[in-house]
Design a protein around this motif. Structure first.
Motif, PDB file in Angstrom:
ATOM      1  N   GLU A   1      36.935  10.746 -38.514  1.00 48.24           N
ATOM      2  CA  GLU A   1      38.184  11.502 -38.656  1.00 48.24           C
ATOM      3  C   GLU A   1      39.201  10.979 -37.633  1.00 48.24           C
ATOM      4  OE1 GLU A   1      39.793  14.136 -41.253  1.00 48.24           O
ATOM      5  OE2 GLU A   1      37.644  13.729 -41.157  1.00 48.24           O
TER       6      GLU A   1
ATOM      7  N   TYR B   1      36.807   6.010 -43.104  1.00 49.59           N
ATOM      8  CA  TYR B   1      35.352   6.177 -43.222  1.00 49.59           C
ATOM      9  C   TYR B   1      34.670   4.878 -43.658  1.00 49.59           C
ATOM     10  CZ  TYR B   1      35.427  11.268 -42.691  1.00 49.59           C
ATOM     11  OH  TYR B   1      35.563  12.536 -42.201  1.00 49.59           O
TER      12      TYR B   1
ATOM     13  N   THR C   1      29.778  11.604 -38.469  1.00 48.86           N
ATOM     14  CA  THR C   1      30.750  12.346 -39.279  1.00 48.86           C
ATOM     15  C   THR C   1      30.949  13.748 -38.716  1.00 48.86           C
ATOM     16  OG1 THR C   1      29.865  11.148 -41.177  1.00 48.86           O
ATOM     17  CG2 THR C   1      31.359  12.964 -41.645  1.00 48.86           C
TER      18      THR C   1
ATOM     19  N   HIS D   1      38.618   9.444 -49.676  1.00 46.01           N
ATOM     20  CA  HIS D   1      39.614  10.514 -49.758  1.00 46.01           C
ATOM     21  C   HIS D   1      39.692  11.313 -48.464  1.00 46.01           C
ATOM     22  CE1 HIS D   1      38.428  10.005 -54.164  1.00 46.01           C
ATOM     23  NE2 HIS D   1      39.635   9.488 -54.045  1.00 46.01           N
TER      24      HIS D   1
ATOM     25  N   ASP E   1      37.570  13.091 -47.086  1.00 46.98           N
ATOM     26  CA  ASP E   1      37.015  14.417 -47.335  1.00 46.98           C
ATOM     27  C   ASP E   1      35.733  14.565 -46.521  1.00 46.98           C
ATOM     28  OD1 ASP E   1      35.837  16.681 -48.353  1.00 46.98           O
ATOM     29  OD2 ASP E   1      35.493  15.855 -50.356  1.00 46.98           O
ATOM     30  N   LYS E   2      35.876  15.105 -45.304  1.00 47.51           N
ATOM     31  CA  LYS E   2      34.738  15.182 -44.388  1.00 47.51           C
ATOM     32  C   LYS E   2      33.605  16.031 -44.961  1.00 47.51           C
ATOM     33  CE  LYS E   2      33.321  17.088 -40.017  1.00 47.51           C
ATOM     34  NZ  LYS E   2      33.688  17.903 -38.862  1.00 47.51           N
ATOM     35  N   LYS E   3      33.975  17.174 -45.537  1.00 47.68           N
ATOM     36  CA  LYS E   3      32.957  18.080 -46.098  1.00 47.68           C
ATOM     37  C   LYS E   3      32.133  17.382 -47.170  1.00 47.68           C
ATOM     38  CE  LYS E   3      34.050  22.948 -45.625  1.00 47.68           C
ATOM     39  NZ  LYS E   3      34.873  24.044 -46.170  1.00 47.68           N
ATOM     40  N   GLY E   4      32.838  16.637 -48.040  1.00 44.51           N
ATOM     41  CA  GLY E   4      32.147  15.916 -49.104  1.00 44.51           C
ATOM     42  C   GLY E   4      31.202  14.875 -48.537  1.00 44.51           C
TER      43      GLY E   4
ATOM     44  N   ALA F   1      33.949  10.135 -51.222  1.00 49.03           N
ATOM     45  CA  ALA F   1      34.512  11.231 -50.435  1.00 49.03           C
ATOM     46  C   ALA F   1      35.158  10.672 -49.171  1.00 49.03           C
ATOM     47  CB  ALA F   1      33.428  12.242 -50.090  1.00 49.03           C
TER      48      ALA F   1
END
Lengths: 226, 146
Positions: free
Chosen positions: A194, A199, A188, A104, A106-109, A101
């Motif tokens: 971000e 990451y 995170t 990609h 993808d912070k939520k992931g 994640a």
């Protein structure tokens, strides 16, 4: 894969300057070398255990020692340690997913999978605490071994000494891994990665966490299975 | 894997499919290990038990390979970098062989030349009951060490 790697090392001049010869970030490479040294530490512990076991006439039967399950009582060899093993494997999988994640952005992931990994680590520590407490209750501790050898002769305290030292050292690694993962989660959530634009830090924490799982593969086999 | 170096830095290794595949492999190997472990419970030491334990050790190495190669992505790094990690670990081959050999030799020498030690080791003790009744208590009284 091997063919592309060799093709690359001949076509590309990795060592002529201007690029990172190992194509790996500095911090990640150092994490690898730290883990290598840690592998030797654990290796030394496990080989010491093996040597003492090979030099002793009798040894307690792990299926007699580790045969209790919380809520079920005793008579269940291998059951509790199977649960612990699967908890750690699954938490390793969720860590891989967190790293992916991160690739990609993808912070939520990342947040979701880090939380699952932390839960897995905490569950493993809980299991270990229960097992230690249970064994201690039965009279096992450093310097005290209530379990006789498999052949019925009196056992030395080597068995418990090695068990508590090695699983304790591994448990300490799990504990620090959970702390590292909690720090990663906080970073995170604060958008540190971000803002940084990548990451990669999650990847390094991931390497540490997989190493903890890797060591458990060996500890689990040496103490419970063989 | 038709990556070039630049792509490798960005995105190495397979995606979720690979993760699922490796998870299944690791789980299956663990289940086989546990099945083998259950199978030898209570069996007195024999060649068969040693062979089963050997297979468990081989499966353990397979699990270690999958964790390091795929979860830790080592398989997808540059070969030179892999070698700086894997080659030093080859020390373990000597490390394990030499120490276990020495331990075994110490045991044999002691049993041969220290009769007191060997006798002490063959004295049976009263089995202490730990929180449980009789489970798979195996009467292996005729077996006195090696």
């Amino acid at each position: 894969m091997a063919t592309t790697a060799t093709a690359m090392s001949t076509d590309t001049k990795w060592w002529n300057g201007g690029k990172s010869p190992f194509n790996v970030e500095y911090g990640k490479l150092m994490m690898w070398y730290f883990l290598m040294s840690d592998a030797f530490t654990f290796g030394a512990f496990l080989i010491a255990y093996g040597t003492v076991r090979f030099s002793t006439n009798g040894w307690p039967d792990p299926n007699e020692v580790f045969q209790s399950f919380p809520g079920l009582g005793s008579g269940y060899p291998l059951l509790f340690v199977s649960l612990m093993t699967f908890i750690l494997i699954i938490s390793s999988v969720t860590m891989v997913l967190a790293v992916q994640a991160g690739h990609h952005m993808d912070k939520k992931g990342v947040v979701k999978y880090l939380i699952w990994t932390i839960i897995g680590g905490a569950a493993f520590l809980g299991c270990q605490a229960w097992e230690w407490a249970h064994l201690h209750h039965e009279g096992a501790w450093w310097g005290s071994n209530p379990f006789p050898n498999m052949d019925g002769s009196k056992a030395t305290t080597n068995f418990t000494n090695f068990f508590f030292t090695i699983t304790g050292f591994h448990g300490f690694h799990v504990f620090s891994g959970v702390i590292i993962n909690i720090i990663m989660l906080i970073m995170t959530l604060n958008n540190v990665f971000e803002k940084r634009g990548h990451y990669l830090m999650i990847e390094k924490a991931g390497l540490y966490w997989h190493f903890v799982d890797l060591v458990w593969v060996f500890v689990f086999t040496m103490f419970y299975l063989v | 894997m038709e990556h070039n170096a630049a792509q490798m830095a960005e995105n190495h290794g397979g995606g979720t499919k690979e993760v699922i595949r490796v998870t299944i492999i690791l789980s299956v190997i663990t289940l086989i290990e546990l099945a083998l472990g259950y199978a030898i419970i209570g069996m007195p030491p024999s060649t068969l038990v040693t062979a089963v334990k050997g297979s468990i050790l081989i499966l353990m190495m397979a699990k270690a390979f999958y964790i390091v190669a795929y979860f830790m992505h080592l398989k997808h790094e540059l070969k030179n970098m892999i070698m700086t990690i894997v080659v030093p670990l080859a020390l373990f081959i000597w490390f394990i062989t030499a120490f276990l050999w020495d331990g075994n030799s110490y045991k044999n020498l002691r049993n041969t030349y220290d009769r007191h030690h060997a006798e002490q080791n063959s004295i049976k003790v009263e089995k202490k009951e730990h929180s449980s009744g009789e489970k798979h208590a195996q009467p292996s009284s005729d077996h006195k060490g090696h």
